[in-house]
Design a protein around this motif. Sequence first.
Motif, PDB file in Angstrom:
ATOM      1  N   LEU A  37      -2.092  67.899  38.309  1.00 55.34           N
ATOM      2  CA  LEU A  37      -1.882  68.179  36.988  1.00 55.34           C
ATOM      3  C   LEU A  37      -0.526  67.261  36.320  1.00 55.34           C
ATOM      4  N   GLU A  38       0.260  67.266  37.333  1.00 52.36           N
ATOM      5  CA  GLU A  38       1.622  66.450  37.003  1.00 52.36           C
ATOM      6  C   GLU A  38       1.107  65.006  36.585  1.00 52.36           C
ATOM      7  N   ALA A  39       0.308  64.544  37.494  1.00 54.63           N
ATOM      8  CA  ALA A  39      -0.415  63.183  37.394  1.00 54.63           C
ATOM      9  C   ALA A  39      -0.983  62.928  35.947  1.00 54.63           C
ATOM     10  N   ASN A  40      -1.807  63.752  35.727  1.00 53.11           N
ATOM     11  CA  ASN A  40      -2.609  63.953  34.319  1.00 53.11           C
ATOM     12  C   ASN A  40      -1.527  63.824  33.306  1.00 53.11           C
ATOM     13  N   LEU A  41      -0.681  64.758  33.514  1.00 52.15           N
ATOM     14  CA  LEU A  41       0.199  64.683  32.168  1.00 52.15           C
ATOM     15  C   LEU A  41       1.028  63.288  32.166  1.00 52.15           C
TER      16      LEU A  41
END
Length: 400
Positions: free
Chosen positions: A312-316
């Motif tokens: 999720l951090e990478a997606n964000l």
Amino acid sequence: MSAPETRQGKPKAPSSGIMYLGVAGATVLVLVAGAAFYVATKQTRHDNVAAVSVAVTSKACEPNSLSVPAGERTFEISNKSERPVEWEVLDGVMVLAERENIAPGFKQTLKVRLAPGTYEVTCGLLSNPRGTLHVTPSQEANAEPPKATMRALLGPMGEYKFYLGRQSSAALRDAQELADAIKTGDLAKAQSLYIIARQPYKRIEPVVHRFADLQNTIDPVADYFEKRENDPAFVGYHRIERGLFVTKSLDGLSPIADRLVADLTTLNERLKAMKMTPGILIDSAGNFTTQLSRDRLPAKNDSIAETDMTDLEANLDGIDKIVGLLRPVVKPVNPDLAHKIDATLTATKDEVAKQKSDAATASSTSASPGQRKELTAAFTNLADALNELPSAIGMNSNGT
């Protein structure tokens, strides 16, 4: 009060000027009322356009051929099979819009802006025959001129294409290191490299998930294959993940890792050759964030290696890149929306950071059901804001 009298005592007729003003005023009122009624009628007709219903069975879509006018359209997809399904609108190998993880017996809606043309739709299992979507010309599709100029978007488009190339190259490099660790038989190293190797891919997922053929070999979900985890077509990150973290064996993973490297090489080449359009830049963040909030977060796709928070951090990071590039374009035409997007993006980052901290305290990088509910709410708010970008900027999802 009686009417004024003349010297002869007879009532004086109203002047022609007063009569003219009265008639003119009445006419204006009629015209205004008529215009208001017309606008309201047009608005009602637009707002009440019925959703197009399609059912996904275990074998195909019903109906298998659809026809709609161009413009913003809503589809209601019902799952009449016995397993979760996805429904995608494809332009060649590019995914224009999709809904994932539609549970058996449930319905989901999908809103997408379509240009005239003929498209394919996926119908449940990847082995099922695809349906056809015919989009006919309409006045609605060309009714509103762009609010932002192409000149304002040229810089952001060029910079984003460079970003895609850099991240896809990193994904390829990291996948090769993962493949090397698998071939040398180092399970512990392969496990640690797996989590790292996914990050560059996750950063550019808002765009690369549009390549349906590569998405189905790089990062597919087992449920979309007839034999699930045992299906020979099930390859990519999640197949490697299963070997590393479930069976904890490297047996048979070497050719899967080589295939991943080959597919990421193809992805890298395809991104270099891809023509960047306004629609790709403007639509990608909203479409992907909607997919996260409605389909992926509730389904908990990354349940084996517990990579939820890092993914999720990478997606964000990838979404933040798009927002940053579009901020100078959006702010002049809609400053309120620019502020709304910044605020919801910050709130979503804060929520992910909070949940990651809570998960670390619990010695887990995976989100609990309660955490997923809170994350879903944050990503839903962000998706709602990002999905206002096309109308604010005035470009459609096909890049014009």
